[in-house]
Every structure is written in structure tokens, then in C-alpha cells.
Design an enzyme around this catalytic site. Structure first.
Site, short mmCIF file in Angstrom:
data_model
loop_
_atom_site.label_atom_id
_atom_site.label_comp_id
_atom_site.label_asym_id
_atom_site.label_seq_id
_atom_site.Cartn_x
_atom_site.Cartn_y
_atom_site.Cartn_z
CB CYS A 185 -3.67 -0.34 -15.26
SG CYS A 185 -4.56 -2.18 -14.52
CG HIS A 226 -1.53 1.14 1.54
ND1 HIS A 226 -1.46 1.80 2.35
CD2 HIS A 226 -3.14 1.02 1.01
CE1 HIS A 226 -2.42 3.01 2.02
NE2 HIS A 226 -3.26 2.88 1.33
C1 PEP Z 1 -3.30 -4.19 -9.73
O1 PEP Z 1 -3.67 -5.59 -9.09
O2 PEP Z 1 -2.07 -4.85 -11.09
C2 PEP Z 1 -3.41 -3.08 -9.74
C3 PEP Z 1 -3.52 -2.28 -10.89
O3 PEP Z 1 -4.32 -2.80 -9.15
P1 PEP Z 1 -4.26 -2.71 -7.46
O4 PEP Z 1 -3.15 -2.21 -7.56
O5 PEP Z 1 -5.18 -1.61 -7.07
O6 PEP Z 1 -4.83 -4.10 -7.06
#
Ligand code: PEP
Ligand code: MG
Length: 853
Positions: free
Chosen positions: A802, A426
Site C-alpha cells: 500500500c 508529504h
Molecule cells: C507507507 O509507509 O508505505 C505507507 C503507506 O504509510 P505512510 O505513507 O502513511 O507512512
């Protein structure tokens, strides 16, 4: 009889000689270039890698023949010439050929002091580097006949033979010792650490000495024409009379400045003509060698010689400015300017950095999770961070790990450090998004919040309010206030980015959750927003209260009523994003985290919540417990929550559509992209799609306005990648969330991996942290399968990535090869990704070795 190959032991460096960096090393090649442009380089001979390797094996060249190139009574130096100068090599040895006879002759021509100094210097170098005698015995300085005698006596005593007088033998021994040193284990390990292959070759150059000691103006120095830190045009360097080699650099206090300087005398005043010539040499080098060079020069009895030139050592910001200046002046092409910059180095320009020339007192070491550096007072909680911000004081927030509750603290902190966590924990993800320096996984520190102390690995106790510097680029915390360099978002940076954008053939979008992120994304030239994590919009104080009410709602109806209060807030969020992005695509991900992330975990927090909601403490405690999960990252989150509690997605879809109508009124029609997270089955997509389609129809009817939107799926579970063919039937785009996909493919918690990742990488279990560098083999195979099956079911489907890997050059190479349309990464990584993508598009997968000089 000697074989033909043995005869070519050495090559005189002339303009036409067959000298190549691959065979003779970068120094030999550079010297040939200097000779070609008519710089006054003393006579030089090159020994190839092959010849030096043979010397190491005991097959010696004919050093008498070699010395004959330099005329009668030669004095020469030998310097290493590895393929890449950064790989180092044995120390240079000067004044080979000095012996008693030469010493006597020099006493007459150059004076006794100069002759003594030259002889002493050679005896010392030979004794230590060639005969490998104890350096302590040869430390004497000076230029008296007595010191020379003592050095000769010490040599005879220790080596059990008189100091060698035959120049051919001296040279032979020098060559042998340098060749052997290069092949030794220590040198091999050292150069491997610098990225050289274990078998890298060493060439040697033998050069006529330009003495730098003696009558008239004699001395040596170095000069360069740009500042290695800023890249600005500026002459720097030093000159020292009666000196050799790099004495002027090592004895700066006695040395002269080059240009006129209020701090002391300068070469420009003492020898204006020679100085003017040096300046011209710099210009000639720049134009012909197409590089900013540092020139090593010697003045011998008023005559100027250029002994060597090396590429100016430079910081990232200086590298960018130099490359852009050279391209602007037409010396190199823009493509080459792009190819010369290491993409990762660009991120150094976007943030303040610790000045590498300053002192560093490291007190903690962890994972470099978000680049840049900041100075601030330690705070151990978000409330303290906010209080510090209210006082206008920069602070460094230290937590064991961060949770969504810390967002407000992180927003105001100058830097964030956590004891736990890895590259996609996080703290790391949020800090990168905010552009705040961050170090995570600092397992050698202990935060004791109750006593308000932070104990570092060396046992030092720090308290809230103590000043530290957080270096997110190097993953370190430093004691006190370090010397800093400001960001360098200057004209050179913008020019380079403009060229990169023109060259790029894969899109680069930004992961942006807030208007501030979106503005940064625009500033760095992102092609749109590839991921807006909408849950981050709910952590604002007024919204968090409404979220709590929503979580505690009695049933769907109640919930719907509470969500109606969030609707206008979400709508205005999206209008703002659409406005900032001015028609560029915006991909909005529906709510993803488990609901319990919005609830307090501490007793104190639960009591406060009970107060705020006017509910009995036991009700609130029960609800918090009911929502807690053993494995929340694999629990009720993403689309699962969207299906179980559909009112949340309904509200978000409505907010997106109403914002679309609103924002489209002012300009081009906006076509929002809506993304469903954590999908693992086609039916999930069908269910959500049906509801969203009917909501769109309802909004169209209510408002009497038509609009379009695109619905896509985030592929972040292994099953979604495998079933991408089914899923693609209902999705206009697939965006691979490689953070969760890596977590689930490895079965490795992205929040806990930091604990052992260091030792895993050190022991070679993983070549790299897979949360940092895309695992192209395992996770990559899932990406390829997903892309292929998705494309087969729906040709023309838009594919992207992403996860945090989106900004990494290797991942971009993978995505380009797999035919992805764009990558999306945190806004501060957009320039890095852009440059990496441009280099790939230009076919510069192997950047030219500018280390060749
Ligand atoms: C992922 O899991 O790659 C993502 C972009 O979403 P998050 O980091 O919010 O879980
Ligand atoms: Mg995810």
C-alpha cells in the site's frame, strides 16, 4: 570469389520476398505490407542490417546490379529503415541518378523548370550529406539553369572534382555515407537516448522516384485519418503541387488542404478521384496493417503513388481512442488494444495537461510528483490559498515544504509546488491522493515568504498573484497561462478500463482517506480501499481543536472524555466511506503520525493555540517542546503511540465497529479491516489485538448486534518483514507500507531525499529514485521474506502493498510474482495500475512493437 552471404546484398521488395523488420527494418517491412495490399508503391529494394553494416566496413554492394532492377536511366531515393522507426536514421536522399544527361532528357519530358529543380535538389543533398561540404554554399533556391550551374561549380570547387555523373557511383557514395553515419558516435548516442540498443541495425530502402515535379498534376503530400491529439476520425495533412518528399508539410502556407476547407483550396476539389482513392488507401491500411497510418504520397503526371506509410504520431488520449476503435471494429483483439497502451500514459487522460503543441516558458524544474497541469495565481501560504478559493480564483500553492497544517490549503489549490521533498514527501503523497498536480524538490527556486517573492533559477522575481502554469506531469512550472488540454475520461477510456478489469488477476485497491477520495476510487473502478489514513480526518478545523484538547489533556480520563467528542465524527467518517464503497473492502489504518504534527510550530500559532485552549503560553510552549522529537519519523508514532496512549485506538476501534453496525443495517453486512501501523514486534500486535477484541465484545453486547472484522498489520519496518512469521499469527492480513520500508531499509529520509536524489540518479548511484520505483533487490527482498514467512505461519494470509509504489507497473509485476493478493495506490493511479496488471496477466510483459511501421 564472393561468398554466398555477400551476394544477398539487396532484396527486391515483392509480396513474397523474405523481408523482416528484424533484418531489414520497420520501413522495409511496412513497404512490403503496402505492396501486399496492392497499394501503388514504386519499385523498392531493401538492404539488410547486415549488408549496411558491411557497407560501413567498406564492403560495397554491386550498385550497378542494384540499379538494374529499376530499368534504364533510373532515378531513385534512399531512406533509412531502422528496426523501430522512432530510433531515427540518416536523412533520406532523393533523385539519385540525376546527372547532366538525365537533366537534358527531363528538360524535354518534364520541362526545364522541373528538370532544374530536381537536379538542384540532388546536388544540394549530395554535397551536404554525402560529400559533407559546407551547407552555406548550397542554399540557393529556385529552378533556373543558372542556379544549377552555380551549384555544380561550387561542388567542383569545394570537392575538387566534378559532380559525379555515374548513377552507380552516386548510389554507392550515398549508401556508404548513410551506413557510416549510423555507426558514428553521435547517431549511436541519439538512438540510445531513444531507447535503442547501441548495436541496433540500420536497413536501407532504395526506391524508384515518383517525381512530383513535371507536367499535368504533379506534387506530393501526406495524409492521415485520425487526429494525433484527440484520436477522433478526421482527415488531416497537406498537398503541394510541384513538390517532393515532405515539402507539403514544411511549406504549409503554400500547400493545399486535403478535404474541402473554408481556409483555402483543397485536393478534394482539385483531384476528386485521386482524393477518393487516397481515402480508400487509408481504410485498406487500417484494416490490413491494423493500425492508423500516415501515408506519404506523390502524384506524378496525374498518377498516384504511395511512397511510404508510418504509424500516426499520437498523444496518450489519442492512443487510447485509436486502440479502442480498432478493437470495436474487430480489427484488433481487445487484448491487443490493452497491450498497445503504455500504462503510465493513462494517467495523462485523468487530468488536464499542458498542450504539447503550445509554447512553454519554463521557470522552475523539479520532481514530477503528481501528474496533470493547472493554471493559477501564485500563493505562498495555506491561508492565502483559502482566501483565493473564497474569491473563486484558481491558485498554485508554493511552499518550502508542506506539513499537515497545509492540508486545507492543498485541498483548495489547483496545484502545489515545494522547494524541498521527494516522491513520498508529504506534499507529493497528499497531492497524488487529491489528484492535484504537484512538483516537489524544486531546489533551483527560492521562496522568500517574508518579502513575498519567489526567485526562480534565472533570477526572475515572482510575487503572489502572478499567473503560472504548473505541469506536474513533467515536473515544471511555466510562466503565464499555457495552452491546456482537458481530461479525457471519455467512452474510449472507460471501455479500455472495463477490458482491463476483466483481464486483471491481481486486485487493485485505492488509498483513500476522505469521501471525495473514495468516490474517485469508485469512479476509477477500484476493488476497495486498501489504506485509509485516518489521521487525515483530524485536520478539519473543528476536529483540530478537539485534537489539541486531547493532546493537552491532563491524564487518561480527561483524554477519554475529549476523545468521546471525536468519536461521533470518526463514526460518521467511516459510515460515509462504507456507504460509498457499497460493500467493497475498506481497510482502515489506525492513527499513525507523531502527535506533535498536530501542534503549531510558529510562535504566532502557539499563541493562538494558548488563546483557544485558555492556557498560559508557557504551558503550551512546554507541551509543544515536550512532544518534539529528534527523529519523529522513528519516534513515538504508529503502534507505539497506540500502546502509550491507548485511548486513541480505543476511540477509533469503537467508531469503526459502531459505523459497521450502522452501515450494515442498510445493506450487506460490512466486514471492516483494521490495520496497525509501524509494527516491529509481535507483542505490539498482541497488546493492540487484546484491546480491540475486548472493545468489539463490548460494542456487540451494548448494541446486541454481532459483526465480524479483520485485524491486520502494516509491515513497514524491516524488523516486521523479518519477523512476519510471528506477526502473522495474530494478523489476518499483512500490508507492506513500502514508503516507510524504503525509508528504513535505505536509512534515507523520505522527506529530504529530494535534495540529492537527482544527482544520485544522474550519477548512477541509484538506477531510479527508490521512493518512486520499488527497489526490488533490497526492499524487494524484505517483501519476499515477509511474504514467505507470513504465508508459512498462516497459509492463506492476505498479502498486499500500500505504499506509493503500488501504482507502478514494475512493482505490480513484482507483487504478482510474489503472489500478493492486491496492490493499493492513490485513486488517480488506479487506472494505471489496472492496465499494468492486465498487461501482466495477458502475458504482455513486452508490449508488441507497434513502432514496426
Ligand atoms: C507507507 O509507509 O508505505 C505507507 C503507506 O504509510 P505512510 O505513507 O502513511 O507512512
Ligand atoms: Mg508508513
Amino acid at each position: 570469389m564472393r561468398k554466398l552471404t555477400d551476394i544477398v546484398d539487396f532484396t527486391e521488395i515483392t509480396p513474397d520476398a523474405a523481408i523482416t523488420a528484424d533484418r531489414h527494418g520497420g520501413r522495409a517491412k511496412c513497404l512490403q505490407r503496402l505492396i501486399r495490399i496492392d497499394l501503388p508503391v514504386p519499385h523498392t529494394v531493401a538492404l539488410s542490417f547486415e549488408a549496411v553494416h558491411r557497407i560501413a566496413l567498406g564492403q560495397m554492394p554491386d550498385t550497378e546490379a542494384l540499379l538494374a532492377v529499376f530499368g534504364a536511366a533510373p532515378l531513385v531515393s534512399v531512406r533509412p529503415s531502422s528496426q523501430d522507426p522512432d530510433w531515427g536514421g540518416p536523412a533520406s536522399i532523393l533523385n539519385i541518378g540525376m546527372n547532366d544527361a538525365r537533366h537534358r532528357a527531363l528538360c524535354d519530358t518534364h520541362g526545364e523548370a522541373a528538370a532544374n529543380a530536381l537536379y538542384l535538389r540532388f546536388i544540394q543533398a549530395y554535397a551536404v550529406h554525402v560529400a559533407r561540404l559546407d551547407p552555406d554554399l548550397f542554399e540557393a533556391e529556385g529552378s533556373s539553369a543558372e542556379t544549377v550551374r552555380a551549384a555544380l561549380a561550387a561542388y567542383a570547387e569545394e570537392a575538387e572534382e566534378p559532380f559525379p555523373q555515374d548513377p552507380a557511383r552516386q548510389l554507392l557514395e550515398v549508401l556508404r555515407s548513410m551506413a557510416r553515419a549510423w555507426e558514428g558516435t553521435t547517431a549511436r548516442l541519439l538512438r540510445q537516448a531513444k531507447g535503442a540498443p547501441a548495436e541496433a541495425g540500420l536497413g536501407l530502402v532504395v526506391q524508384q522516384m515518383a517525381l512530383g515535379l513535371g507536367p499535368e498534376e504533379s506534387g506530393s503530400g501526406v495524409i492521415q485519418f485520425v487526429d494525433g491529439t484527440t484520436g477522433q476520425r478526421r482527415i488531416t495533412g497537406r498537398y503541394l503541387g510541384q513538390s517532393q518528399g515532405r515539402d507539403a508539410v514544411s511549406r504549409q502556407k503554400q500547400a493545399l488542404f486535403l478535404t474541402r476547407d473554408p481556409r483555402g483550396p483543397a485536393l478534394e476539389d482539385r483531384c476528386p478521384d485521386l482524393f477518393a482513392r487516397l481515402k480508400r488507401f487509408g481504410e485498406t491500411c487500417r484494416i490490413n496493417l491494423r493500425e492508423e497510418m500516415q501515408i506519404e504520397f506523390t502524384i506524378e503526371a496525374g498518377r498516384l503513388w504511395v511512397l511510404d506509410a508510418v504509424r500516426v504520431q499520437r498523444s496518450a488520449r489519442s492512443a487510447v481512442r485509436i486502440a479502442v476503435m480498432l478493437a470495436d471494429e474487430g480489427i484488433i483483439a481487445r487484448e491487443e488494444a490493452l497491450a498497445r497502451i503504455e500504462p503510465r500514459a493513462v494517467s495523462e487522460l485523468l487530468h488536464s495537461q499542458v498542450d504539447p503543441t503550445g509554447r512553454r516558458h519554463v521557470i522552475a524544474q523539479g520532481i514530477a510528483a503528481s501528474p496533470g497541469a493547472a493554471v493559477g495565481r501564485l500563493v505562498f501560504g495555506s491561508a492565502a490559498a483559502q482566501a483565493s478559493a473564497a474569491r473563486g480564483e484558481a491558485c498554485i500553492l508554493v511552499r518550502r515544504e508542506t506539513t499537515p497544517e497545509d492540508i486545507r490549503g492543498m485541498h483548495v489549490a489547483a496545484g502545489v509546488m515545494t522547494e524541498r521533498g521527494g516522491m513520498t514527501s508529504h506534499a507529493a503523497v497528499i497531492a497524488r491522493g487529491l489528484g492535484v498536480p504537484c512538483v516537489v524538490g524544486v531546489s533551483d527556486m527560492r521562496l522568500n515568504r517574508r518579502d513575498g517573492v519567489l526567485i526562480t533559477s534565472d533570477g526572475r522575481k515572482l510575487h503572489e498573484g502572478d499567473i503560472v502554469t504548473l505541469d506536474g506531469t513533467n515536473g515544471q512550472a511555466l510562466l503565464g497561462e499555457a495552452k491546456m488540454l482537458p481530461p479525457a475520461l471519455d467512452d474510449a477510456f472507460h471501455a479500455l478500463m472495463g477490458w482491463a478489469e476483466a483481464a486483471c488477476d491481481i486486485g487493485v485497491r485505492a488509498n483513500a482517506d476522505t469521501p471525495a477520495d473514495a468516490e474517485t476510487a469508485r469512479r476509477f473502478g477500484a476493488d476497495g480501499i486498501g489504506l485509509c489514513r485516518t489521521e487525515h480526518m483530524f485536520f478539519e478545523h473543528d476536529r483540530l481543536t478537539v485534537m489539541h484538547e486531547m493532546i493537552f489533556a491532563a491524564g487518561p480520563e480527561d483524554r477519554g472524555t475529549v476523545l468521546e467528542r471525536l468519536l461521533p465524527m470518526q463514526r460518521s467518517d467511516f459510515i460515509r466511506l462504507f456507504e460509498i464503497m457499497q460493500g467493497l473492502p475498506v481497510c482502515i489504518r489506525l492513527f499513525d503520525p507523531p502527535l506533535h504534527e498536530f501542534l503549531p510550530q510558529s510562535r504566532e500559532g502557539i499563541r493562538e493555540l494558548a488563546d483557544a485552549l485558555d492556557l498560559p503560553l508557557s504551558d503550551v510552549t512546554r507541551r509543544v517542546q515536550a512532544l518534539s522529537e529528534f527523529n519523529p519519523m522513528l519516534g513515538m508514532r504508529g503502534v507505539r503511540l497506540g500502546i502509550a496512549v491507548p485511548e486513541i485506538y480505543d476511540m477509533q476501534a469503537r467508531a469503526i465497529f459502531e459505523a459497521t453496525i450502522e452501515a450494515s443495517r442498510k445493506g450487506q453486512p460490512i466486514v471492516p479491516e483494521i490495520m496497525i501501523p509501524l509494527v516491529s514486534a509481535m507483542r505490539e500486535v498482541e497488546l493492540v489485538k487484546t484491546r480491540i477484541d475486548s472493545l468489539a465484545a463490548a460494542v456487540r453486547t451494548e448494541r446486541g448486534v454481532d459483526f465480524a472484522f479483520r485485524l491486520g498489520v502494516m509491515v513497514e519496518t524491516p524488523r516486521a518483514a523479518l519477523r512476519a512469521g510471528d506477526i502473522a499469527q495474530h494478523a489476518a492480513f499483512l500490508s507492506f507500507g513500502t514508503n516507510d520500508l524504503t525509508q528504513m531499509t535505505y536509512g534515507l529520509s523520505r522527506d529530504d531525499a529530494g535534495r540529492f536524489m537527482g544527482s544520485y540518479v544522474k550519477q548512477g548511484v541509484f538506477a531510479e529514485d527508490p521512493f518512486h520505483v520499488l527497489d526490488t533487490e533490497g526492499v524487494g527482498e524484505l517483501l519476499s521474506i515477509g511474504a514467505e514467512r507470513g504465508r508459512k505461519a498462516r497459509p492463506g494470509i492476505v498479502l498486499s502493498i500500500c505504499g506509493e509504489h503500488g501504482g507502478n507497473a514494475d512493482s505490480i509485476a513484482f507483487c504478482r510474482t510474489a503472489g500478493f493478493d492486491y496492490v493499493s495506490c492513490s485513486p488517480f493511479r488506479v487506472p494505471v495500475a489496472r492496465l499494468a496488471a492486465a498487461q501482466l496477466a495477458l502475458g504482455a510483459t513486452r508490449r508488441p512493437k507497434h513502432g514496426r511501421y
